[in-house]
Design a protein around this motif. Sequence first.
Motif, PDB file in Angstrom:
ATOM      1  N   LEU A  20       0.804  -1.221   0.000  1.00 29.18           N
ATOM      2  CA  LEU A  20       0.000   0.000   0.000  1.00 29.18           C
ATOM      3  C   LEU A  20       0.842   1.278   0.000  1.00 29.18           C
ATOM      4  CD1 LEU A  20      -2.921   0.973  -0.034  1.00 29.18           C
ATOM      5  CD2 LEU A  20      -2.864   0.986   2.449  1.00 29.18           C
ATOM      6  N   PRO A  21       1.884   1.421   0.813  1.00 27.09           N
ATOM      7  CA  PRO A  21       2.702   2.648   0.740  1.00 27.09           C
ATOM      8  C   PRO A  21       3.357   2.836  -0.619  1.00 27.09           C
ATOM      9  CG  PRO A  21       3.153   1.474   2.767  1.00 27.09           C
ATOM     10  CD  PRO A  21       2.283   0.587   1.936  1.00 27.09           C
ATOM     11  N   ASP A  22       3.774   1.766  -1.254  1.00 25.66           N
ATOM     12  CA  ASP A  22       4.362   1.876  -2.589  1.00 25.66           C
ATOM     13  C   ASP A  22       3.359   2.436  -3.587  1.00 25.66           C
ATOM     14  OD1 ASP A  22       6.723   0.820  -1.663  1.00 25.66           O
ATOM     15  OD2 ASP A  22       6.210  -1.243  -2.240  1.00 25.66           O
ATOM     16  N   ILE A  23       2.146   1.954  -3.522  1.00 23.10           N
ATOM     17  CA  ILE A  23       1.105   2.422  -4.434  1.00 23.10           C
ATOM     18  C   ILE A  23       0.772   3.885  -4.170  1.00 23.10           C
ATOM     19  CG2 ILE A  23      -1.311   2.122  -5.101  1.00 23.10           C
ATOM     20  CD1 ILE A  23      -0.920  -0.888  -4.484  1.00 23.10           C
ATOM     21  N   VAL A  24       0.682   4.272  -2.917  1.00 18.52           N
ATOM     22  CA  VAL A  24       0.362   5.658  -2.570  1.00 18.52           C
ATOM     23  C   VAL A  24       1.457   6.598  -3.056  1.00 18.52           C
ATOM     24  CG1 VAL A  24       0.080   7.245  -0.641  1.00 18.52           C
ATOM     25  CG2 VAL A  24      -1.126   5.073  -0.634  1.00 18.52           C
ATOM     26  N   PHE A  25       2.719   6.249  -2.836  1.00 18.26           N
ATOM     27  CA  PHE A  25       3.813   7.113  -3.287  1.00 18.26           C
ATOM     28  C   PHE A  25       3.917   7.158  -4.800  1.00 18.26           C
ATOM     29  CE2 PHE A  25       5.527   6.518   1.087  1.00 18.26           C
ATOM     30  CZ  PHE A  25       5.490   7.867   1.429  1.00 18.26           C
ATOM     31  N   MET A  26       3.593   6.063  -5.470  1.00 18.11           N
ATOM     32  CA  MET A  26       3.606   6.056  -6.920  1.00 18.11           C
ATOM     33  C   MET A  26       2.526   6.996  -7.467  1.00 18.11           C
ATOM     34  SD  MET A  26       3.642   2.794  -9.560  1.00 18.11           S
ATOM     35  CE  MET A  26       2.658   1.886  -8.439  1.00 18.11           C
ATOM     36  N   LEU A  27       1.335   6.971  -6.888  1.00 21.56           N
ATOM     37  CA  LEU A  27       0.276   7.887  -7.311  1.00 21.56           C
ATOM     38  C   LEU A  27       0.632   9.337  -6.998  1.00 21.56           C
ATOM     39  CD1 LEU A  27      -2.924   5.903  -6.295  1.00 21.56           C
ATOM     40  CD2 LEU A  27      -2.200   6.503  -8.603  1.00 21.56           C
ATOM     41  N   LEU A  28       1.196   9.582  -5.837  1.00 17.96           N
ATOM     42  CA  LEU A  28       1.619  10.928  -5.458  1.00 17.96           C
ATOM     43  C   LEU A  28       2.656  11.456  -6.435  1.00 17.96           C
ATOM     44  CD1 LEU A  28       1.515  13.234  -3.354  1.00 17.96           C
ATOM     45  CD2 LEU A  28       3.389  12.064  -2.196  1.00 17.96           C
ATOM     46  N   PHE A  29       3.640  10.646  -6.757  1.00 14.45           N
ATOM     47  CA  PHE A  29       4.676  11.053  -7.711  1.00 14.45           C
ATOM     48  C   PHE A  29       4.071  11.326  -9.079  1.00 14.45           C
ATOM     49  CE2 PHE A  29       8.030  10.071 -10.798  1.00 14.45           C
ATOM     50  CZ  PHE A  29       8.951  11.029 -10.418  1.00 14.45           C
ATOM     51  N   PHE A  30       3.143  10.486  -9.528  1.00 15.57           N
ATOM     52  CA  PHE A  30       2.510  10.691 -10.825  1.00 15.57           C
ATOM     53  C   PHE A  30       1.785  12.038 -10.881  1.00 15.57           C
ATOM     54  CE2 PHE A  30      -1.423  10.471 -13.314  1.00 15.57           C
ATOM     55  CZ  PHE A  30      -0.882  10.329 -14.578  1.00 15.57           C
ATOM     56  N   PHE A  31       1.000  12.349  -9.856  1.00 17.93           N
ATOM     57  CA  PHE A  31       0.250  13.604  -9.870  1.00 17.93           C
ATOM     58  C   PHE A  31       1.156  14.813  -9.706  1.00 17.93           C
ATOM     59  CE2 PHE A  31      -3.395  10.779  -8.821  1.00 17.93           C
ATOM     60  CZ  PHE A  31      -4.144  11.081  -9.949  1.00 17.93           C
ATOM     61  N   MET A  32       2.252  14.668  -9.003  1.00 20.79           N
ATOM     62  CA  MET A  32       3.198  15.779  -8.890  1.00 20.79           C
ATOM     63  C   MET A  32       3.845  16.081 -10.236  1.00 20.79           C
ATOM     64  SD  MET A  32       5.021  15.018  -5.220  1.00 20.79           S
ATOM     65  CE  MET A  32       6.436  15.963  -5.649  1.00 20.79           C
ATOM     66  N   VAL A  33       4.132  15.052 -11.018  1.00 17.51           N
ATOM     67  CA  VAL A  33       4.767  15.246 -12.313  1.00 17.51           C
ATOM     68  C   VAL A  33       3.757  15.720 -13.353  1.00 17.51           C
ATOM     69  CG1 VAL A  33       5.923  14.032 -14.201  1.00 17.51           C
ATOM     70  CG2 VAL A  33       6.614  13.608 -11.856  1.00 17.51           C
ATOM     71  N   ALA A  34       2.550  15.208 -13.315  1.00 17.02           N
ATOM     72  CA  ALA A  34       1.571  15.488 -14.359  1.00 17.02           C
ATOM     73  C   ALA A  34       0.800  16.787 -14.147  1.00 17.02           C
ATOM     74  CB  ALA A  34       0.576  14.333 -14.448  1.00 17.02           C
ATOM     75  N   THR A  35       0.839  17.363 -12.959  1.00 17.80           N
ATOM     76  CA  THR A  35       0.065  18.569 -12.674  1.00 17.80           C
ATOM     77  C   THR A  35       0.801  19.805 -13.158  1.00 17.80           C
ATOM     78  OG1 THR A  35      -0.863  17.522 -10.721  1.00 17.80           O
ATOM     79  CG2 THR A  35      -1.026  19.906 -10.844  1.00 17.80           C
ATOM     80  N   VAL A  36       0.069  20.697 -13.812  1.00 13.71           N
ATOM     81  CA  VAL A  36       0.620  21.957 -14.270  1.00 13.71           C
ATOM     82  C   VAL A  36       0.130  23.053 -13.330  1.00 13.71           C
ATOM     83  CG1 VAL A  36       0.672  23.604 -16.170  1.00 13.71           C
ATOM     84  CG2 VAL A  36       0.607  21.165 -16.642  1.00 13.71           C
ATOM     85  N   MET A  37       1.067  23.823 -12.823  1.00 11.42           N
ATOM     86  CA  MET A  37       0.700  24.905 -11.917  1.00 11.42           C
ATOM     87  C   MET A  37       0.361  26.151 -12.728  1.00 11.42           C
ATOM     88  SD  MET A  37       0.899  23.378  -9.165  1.00 11.42           S
ATOM     89  CE  MET A  37       1.134  24.259  -7.682  1.00 11.42           C
TER      90      MET A  37
END
Length: 155
Positions: A20-37
């Motif tokens: 579960l922590p691996d999946i959560v960090f993978m999703l967090l990393f994905f949204f940090m990279v894919a989000t445009v500020m």
Amino acid sequence: MSKFRNKEKGELPAISTASLPDIVFMLLFFFMVATVMRDSSLMIENQLPSADQVEKLKKDRTIFIYAGKPSSQYKQFGVEPRIQFNDAFITVEDVQSSVYQGISEMNEELQSKVVVGLKIDKNTNAGLVSDIKQELRKANALKVMYIANTKTEKL
């Protein structure tokens, strides 16, 4: 006698939460990279004119100035076209100091290559655009580009 016994209780085994922590960090990393500020929120109505020959430039050396009527959220500022720089309305006299401020916030190697992008509503009068350009000349910001949509309207 049978070799297999029937289980009386059909309990399910506990769910393993080791991954579960691996999946959560993978999703967090994905949204940090894919989000445009977003740099600034638009406070004016901005329907850009259309053009058929458009060139795309890098945004790292560009300062944007917006002009148009205040949007419905900002009707307390009137219905006359206003100038917006970053997240604030400015007057024509403040354009020069705002450009200096924007240039000073850039990297030193990009300060000499700065381009001012004008996102002007297509219903804004040419007098305001001319006043903005005069202030840009005073600020020695001579590289100016007009932002337009690539869609051409067919009549």
